[in-house]
Design a protein around this motif. Structure first.
Motif, PDB file in Angstrom:
ATOM      1  N   THR A  32      -3.638  -7.387   2.270  1.00  0.00           N
ATOM      2  CA  THR A  32      -2.392  -7.397   1.509  1.00  0.00           C
ATOM      3  C   THR A  32      -2.665  -7.519   0.016  1.00  0.00           C
ATOM      4  N   TYR A  33      -1.759  -6.918  -0.760  1.00  0.00           N
ATOM      5  CA  TYR A  33      -1.876  -6.892  -2.216  1.00  0.00           C
ATOM      6  C   TYR A  33      -0.488  -7.088  -2.816  1.00  0.00           C
ATOM      7  N   PRO A  34      -0.372  -7.914  -3.876  1.00  0.00           N
ATOM      8  CA  PRO A  34       0.930  -8.178  -4.477  1.00  0.00           C
ATOM      9  C   PRO A  34       1.396  -7.115  -5.467  1.00  0.00           C
ATOM     10  N   SER A  35       0.529  -6.140  -5.767  1.00  0.00           N
ATOM     11  CA  SER A  35       0.906  -5.090  -6.715  1.00  0.00           C
ATOM     12  C   SER A  35       0.015  -3.875  -6.533  1.00  0.00           C
ATOM     13  N   ALA A  36       0.475  -2.770  -7.079  1.00  0.00           N
ATOM     14  CA  ALA A  36      -0.334  -1.553  -7.055  1.00  0.00           C
ATOM     15  C   ALA A  36      -1.629  -1.749  -7.830  1.00  0.00           C
ATOM     16  N   ASP A  37      -1.548  -2.437  -8.962  1.00  0.00           N
ATOM     17  CA  ASP A  37      -2.747  -2.669  -9.759  1.00  0.00           C
ATOM     18  C   ASP A  37      -3.760  -3.525  -9.014  1.00  0.00           C
ATOM     19  N   ALA A  38      -3.292  -4.522  -8.261  1.00  0.00           N
ATOM     20  CA  ALA A  38      -4.208  -5.350  -7.471  1.00  0.00           C
ATOM     21  C   ALA A  38      -4.937  -4.490  -6.447  1.00  0.00           C
ATOM     22  N   TYR A  39      -4.219  -3.554  -5.837  1.00  0.00           N
ATOM     23  CA  TYR A  39      -4.859  -2.649  -4.891  1.00  0.00           C
ATOM     24  C   TYR A  39      -5.864  -1.737  -5.602  1.00  0.00           C
ATOM     25  N   LEU A  40      -5.477  -1.197  -6.737  1.00  0.00           N
ATOM     26  CA  LEU A  40      -6.373  -0.299  -7.471  1.00  0.00           C
ATOM     27  C   LEU A  40      -7.630  -1.020  -7.943  1.00  0.00           C
ATOM     28  N   ASP A  41      -7.526  -2.313  -8.208  1.00  0.00           N
ATOM     29  CA  ASP A  41      -8.679  -3.097  -8.630  1.00  0.00           C
ATOM     30  C   ASP A  41      -9.612  -3.439  -7.472  1.00  0.00           C
ATOM     31  N   ALA A  42      -9.113  -3.326  -6.244  1.00  0.00           N
ATOM     32  CA  ALA A  42      -9.896  -3.653  -5.048  1.00  0.00           C
ATOM     33  C   ALA A  42     -10.713  -2.438  -4.610  1.00  0.00           C
ATOM     34  N   ALA A  43     -11.541  -2.650  -3.604  1.00  0.00           N
ATOM     35  CA  ALA A  43     -12.333  -1.542  -3.035  1.00  0.00           C
ATOM     36  C   ALA A  43     -11.379  -0.579  -2.330  1.00  0.00           C
ATOM     37  N   LEU A  44     -11.315   0.644  -2.795  1.00  0.00           N
ATOM     38  CA  LEU A  44     -10.354   1.617  -2.263  1.00  0.00           C
ATOM     39  C   LEU A  44     -10.829   2.322  -1.004  1.00  0.00           C
ATOM     40  N   ASP A  45     -12.099   2.322  -0.748  1.00  0.00           N
ATOM     41  CA  ASP A  45     -12.636   3.126   0.342  1.00  0.00           C
ATOM     42  C   ASP A  45     -12.415   2.519   1.719  1.00  0.00           C
ATOM     43  N   THR A  46     -11.911   1.300   1.780  1.00  0.00           N
ATOM     44  CA  THR A  46     -11.836   0.617   3.061  1.00  0.00           C
ATOM     45  C   THR A  46     -10.548   0.872   3.834  1.00  0.00           C
ATOM     46  N   ALA A  47      -9.470   1.221   3.170  1.00  0.00           N
ATOM     47  CA  ALA A  47      -8.184   1.388   3.854  1.00  0.00           C
ATOM     48  C   ALA A  47      -8.083   2.762   4.503  1.00  0.00           C
ATOM     49  N   ALA A  48      -7.607   2.758   5.741  1.00  0.00           N
ATOM     50  CA  ALA A  48      -7.346   4.008   6.450  1.00  0.00           C
ATOM     51  C   ALA A  48      -5.951   4.524   6.125  1.00  0.00           C
ATOM     52  N   CYS A  49      -5.098   3.634   5.622  1.00  0.00           N
ATOM     53  CA  CYS A  49      -3.714   3.988   5.278  1.00  0.00           C
ATOM     54  C   CYS A  49      -3.181   2.933   4.322  1.00  0.00           C
ATOM     55  N   VAL A  50      -2.250   3.334   3.465  1.00  0.00           N
ATOM     56  CA  VAL A  50      -1.589   2.422   2.546  1.00  0.00           C
ATOM     57  C   VAL A  50      -0.093   2.421   2.857  1.00  0.00           C
TER      58      VAL A  50
END
Length: 120
Positions: A32-50
């Motif tokens: 879970t992420y509280p914002s789009a920027d928090a997600y963009l700052d995280a490792a992006l390659d791990t999610a199969a879906c957003v």
């Protein structure tokens, strides 16, 4: 595929946690992420879906989609909104989204959208 990771992005902690709990009940893992920027700052390659909310402080769900595409990401995205309008549906139609879901999210529609996005 079950046990795939679904990123859940919403500025409302109650909605974010409820969506993550529902998704886990379908057999998927969540982050879970509280914002789009928090997600963009995280490792992006791990999610199969957003799964992301449309309206959030900072980047909206549509802006997140544009940012991900600019980075070369092809992760499938499901957008959810408490304020569905014809204009939003038209804007979202050209973005290769798996689904645009109304809040509160219907569990059956979310389950089908995840299966479509990830497979299984």
């Amino acid at each position: 595929m079950r046990e795939s990771l679904v990123a859940v992005i919403d500025d409302d902690a109650l909605v974010r946690d409820a969506a993550a709990s529902l998704i886990r009940s379908f057999g998927y893992r969540t982050a879970t992420y509280p914002s789009a920027d928090a997600y963009l700052d995280a490792a992006l390659d791990t999610a199969a879906c957003v799964l992301t909310d449309m309206q959030m402080p900072g980047r909206s769900g549509l802006e997140l989609r544009h940012s991900l595409r600019a980075r070369g990401s092809t992760v499938p995205m499901i957008l959810m909104t408490a304020f569905p309008t014809d204009e939003l549906r038209a804007r979202a139609a050209g973005l290769d989204l798996v689904a645009l879901l109304d809040k509160p999210v219907d569990p059956d529609l979310l389950s089908r959208a995840l299966a479509l996005a990830i497979g299984g």
